[in-house]
Design a protein around this motif. Structure first.
Motif, mmCIF file in Angstrom:
data_model
loop_
_atom_site.group_PDB
_atom_site.id
_atom_site.type_symbol
_atom_site.label_atom_id
_atom_site.label_comp_id
_atom_site.label_asym_id
_atom_site.label_seq_id
_atom_site.Cartn_x
_atom_site.Cartn_y
_atom_site.Cartn_z
ATOM 1 N N ARG A 172 18.911 51.300 19.472
ATOM 2 C CA ARG A 172 17.703 50.906 20.188
ATOM 3 C C ARG A 172 17.171 49.623 19.571
ATOM 4 N N PRO A 173 17.023 48.593 20.376
ATOM 5 C CA PRO A 173 16.493 47.346 19.828
ATOM 6 C C PRO A 173 15.001 47.489 19.512
ATOM 7 N N ALA A 174 14.507 46.587 18.699
ATOM 8 C CA ALA A 174 13.075 46.575 18.427
ATOM 9 C C ALA A 174 12.336 46.322 19.732
ATOM 10 N N ARG A 175 11.266 46.981 19.931
ATOM 11 C CA ARG A 175 10.368 46.893 21.088
ATOM 12 C C ARG A 175 10.782 45.872 22.155
ATOM 13 N N GLU A 176 11.244 46.370 23.265
ATOM 14 C CA GLU A 176 11.682 45.517 24.375
ATOM 15 C C GLU A 176 10.477 44.933 25.113
ATOM 16 N N PRO A 177 10.481 43.626 25.361
ATOM 17 C CA PRO A 177 9.391 43.044 26.152
ATOM 18 C C PRO A 177 9.509 43.471 27.620
ATOM 19 N N ARG A 178 8.407 43.420 28.346
ATOM 20 C CA ARG A 178 8.409 43.793 29.772
ATOM 21 C C ARG A 178 9.335 42.887 30.572
ATOM 22 N N ARG A 179 9.422 41.633 30.172
ATOM 23 C CA ARG A 179 10.244 40.666 30.886
ATOM 24 C C ARG A 179 11.267 40.071 29.936
ATOM 25 N N SER A 180 12.487 39.982 30.422
ATOM 26 C CA SER A 180 13.528 39.266 29.700
ATOM 27 C C SER A 180 14.075 38.216 30.667
ATOM 28 N N HIS A 181 15.041 37.440 30.229
ATOM 29 C CA HIS A 181 15.606 36.383 31.074
ATOM 30 C C HIS A 181 17.125 36.437 31.021
ATOM 31 N N LEU A 182 17.740 36.241 32.168
ATOM 32 C CA LEU A 182 19.180 36.350 32.346
ATOM 33 C C LEU A 182 19.776 34.972 32.620
ATOM 34 N N SER A 183 20.857 34.662 31.936
ATOM 35 C CA SER A 183 21.605 33.423 32.174
ATOM 36 C C SER A 183 23.088 33.764 32.278
ATOM 37 N N ILE A 184 23.757 33.167 33.265
ATOM 38 C CA ILE A 184 25.194 33.375 33.448
ATOM 39 C C ILE A 184 25.826 31.999 33.671
ATOM 40 N N PRO A 185 26.324 31.373 32.607
ATOM 41 C CA PRO A 185 26.854 30.010 32.719
ATOM 42 C C PRO A 185 27.933 29.842 33.789
ATOM 43 N N ALA A 186 28.816 30.813 33.968
ATOM 44 C CA ALA A 186 29.928 30.672 34.919
ATOM 45 C C ALA A 186 29.459 30.461 36.358
ATOM 46 N N ILE A 187 28.249 30.928 36.684
ATOM 47 C CA ILE A 187 27.727 30.735 38.058
ATOM 48 C C ILE A 187 26.449 29.893 38.048
ATOM 49 N N ARG A 188 26.249 29.174 36.937
ATOM 50 C CA ARG A 188 25.124 28.249 36.788
ATOM 51 C C ARG A 188 23.758 28.919 36.992
ATOM 52 N N LEU A 189 23.635 30.144 36.546
ATOM 53 C CA LEU A 189 22.363 30.867 36.626
ATOM 54 C C LEU A 189 21.664 30.688 35.288
ATOM 55 N N ARG A 190 20.404 30.203 35.331
ATOM 56 C CA ARG A 190 19.682 29.912 34.092
ATOM 57 C C ARG A 190 18.323 30.575 34.074
ATOM 58 N N SER A 191 18.107 31.374 33.079
ATOM 59 C CA SER A 191 16.800 31.921 32.736
ATOM 60 C C SER A 191 16.057 32.559 33.916
ATOM 61 N N VAL A 192 16.741 33.427 34.647
ATOM 62 C CA VAL A 192 16.108 34.170 35.736
ATOM 63 C C VAL A 192 15.374 35.365 35.127
ATOM 64 N N PRO A 193 14.101 35.560 35.497
ATOM 65 C CA PRO A 193 13.373 36.707 34.960
ATOM 66 C C PRO A 193 14.015 38.036 35.348
ATOM 67 N N VAL A 194 14.006 38.971 34.404
ATOM 68 C CA VAL A 194 14.427 40.353 34.622
ATOM 69 C C VAL A 194 13.196 41.207 34.326
ATOM 70 N N LEU A 195 12.681 41.895 35.339
ATOM 71 C CA LEU A 195 11.505 42.735 35.153
ATOM 72 C C LEU A 195 11.918 44.199 35.096
ATOM 73 N N ARG A 196 11.510 44.882 34.049
ATOM 74 C CA ARG A 196 11.835 46.307 33.934
ATOM 75 C C ARG A 196 10.775 47.122 34.657
ATOM 76 N N TYR A 197 11.185 48.302 35.109
ATOM 77 C CA TYR A 197 10.267 49.216 35.786
ATOM 78 C C TYR A 197 10.830 50.627 35.689
ATOM 79 N N ALA A 198 9.992 51.625 35.864
ATOM 80 C CA ALA A 198 10.436 53.015 35.856
ATOM 81 C C ALA A 198 10.980 53.334 37.246
ATOM 82 N N GLY A 199 12.252 53.695 37.330
ATOM 83 C CA GLY A 199 12.829 54.020 38.633
ATOM 84 C C GLY A 199 14.336 54.007 38.620
ATOM 85 N N THR A 200 14.901 53.860 39.825
ATOM 86 C CA THR A 200 16.344 53.844 40.028
ATOM 87 C C THR A 200 16.734 52.525 40.688
ATOM 88 N N PRO A 201 18.014 52.145 40.632
ATOM 89 C CA PRO A 201 18.410 50.869 41.232
ATOM 90 C C PRO A 201 18.049 50.781 42.715
#
Length: 181
Positions: free
Chosen positions: A7-36
Motif C-alpha cells: 500500500r503506497p503512502a496516502r493516495e491523493p484524490r487525483r493523479s495524472h496519467l501519461s503514456i508516451p507511445a500515444i502522446r498522452l500527457r498528464s491526463v487527470p485520473v479521478l478516484r471514486y467509490a464504485g465500479t468501472p
C-alpha cells in the motif's frame, strides 16, 4: 524501492496519467467509490478526465498490489483514450500520484463485454482476467470503449450510461516506482 509495495503512502484524490507511445500527457485520473463505467465513473469521464473506481467491484490505487483500473472516453469528451487501442506489449504507462511516479509495462490486451457478468468480473478482478485468483503484483487495466469496432460489426447495443457492448482493455504490470520532488 520495491515495485511490489502492499500500500503506497496516502493516495491523493487525483493523479495524472501519461503514456508516451500515444502522446498522452498528464491526463487527470479521478478516484471514486464504485465500479468501472458506473454512473459516477461515467459522470467523471464526461467532464474529460479519466476515472478510477475503488472498493468492492472496483480496483486499488496506483502502486498497490491488485488491479488499478482506469477508464476513459475514446470518441467523446476530450477523448483521452482515443489512441489507447494502439498500445502494444512493452509500452510504458506512467502514473504520477503525490510524490511518486509509478511505471507500468503493458503486457496484454483484453476485451470486456458489458453484456457478460463473467467478462465484467474478469475486468475488475484483482488479477485481471482471473476473478478468483489472489493478486501478487501491482497491475493496471486501462479501459476504453470499442464503439468504432462494435458499430463496424453492426452492434449498436448500449447500456443505460451509453457505453457500447465492448471495451478494449490494456493490462500492465508495475515495473518501477520513482520518487519525485
Amino acid at each position: 524501492m520495491s515495485a511490489e509495495r502492499a500500500r503506497p503512502a496516502r493516495e491523493p484524490r487525483r493523479s495524472h496519467l501519461s503514456i508516451p507511445a500515444i502522446r498522452l500527457r498528464s491526463v487527470p485520473v479521478l478516484r471514486y467509490a464504485g465500479t468501472p463505467d458506473d454512473a459516477e465513473g461515467t459522470r467523471i469521464q464526461n467532464r474529460g478526465p479519466t476515472a478510477s473506481p475503488r472498493g468492492p467491484g472496483g480496483g486499488v490505487g496506483p502502486g498497490e498490489v491488485g488491479n488499478f483500473i482506469v477508464t476513459g472516453h475514446r470518441t467523446s469528451h476530450s477523448a483521452p483514450f482515443r489512441d489507447l487501442p494502439a498500445l502494444r506489449a512493452g509500452d510504458r504507462v506512467r502514473v504520477h500520484a503525490g510524490q511518486t511516479v509509478y511505471v507500468y509495462r503493458v503486457t496484454a490486451t483484453r476485451s470486456t463485454s458489458f453484456r457478460s457478468q463473467r467478462s465484467l468480473a474478469e475486468q475488475s478482478a484483482a488479477l485481471p482476467g482471473r476473478p478468483n485468483a489472489d493478486p501478487v503484483r501491482s497491475m493496471i487495466t486501462l479501459s476504453t470503449c470499442a464503439t468504432p469496432e462494435d458499430h463496424a460489426a453492426g452492434n449498436y447495443w448500449s447500456d443505460r450510461f451509453d457505453n457500447p457492448e465492448h471495451r478494449i482493455d490494456k493490462v500492465g504490470v508495475l515495473v518501477a516506482e520513482l520518487v519525485v520532488d
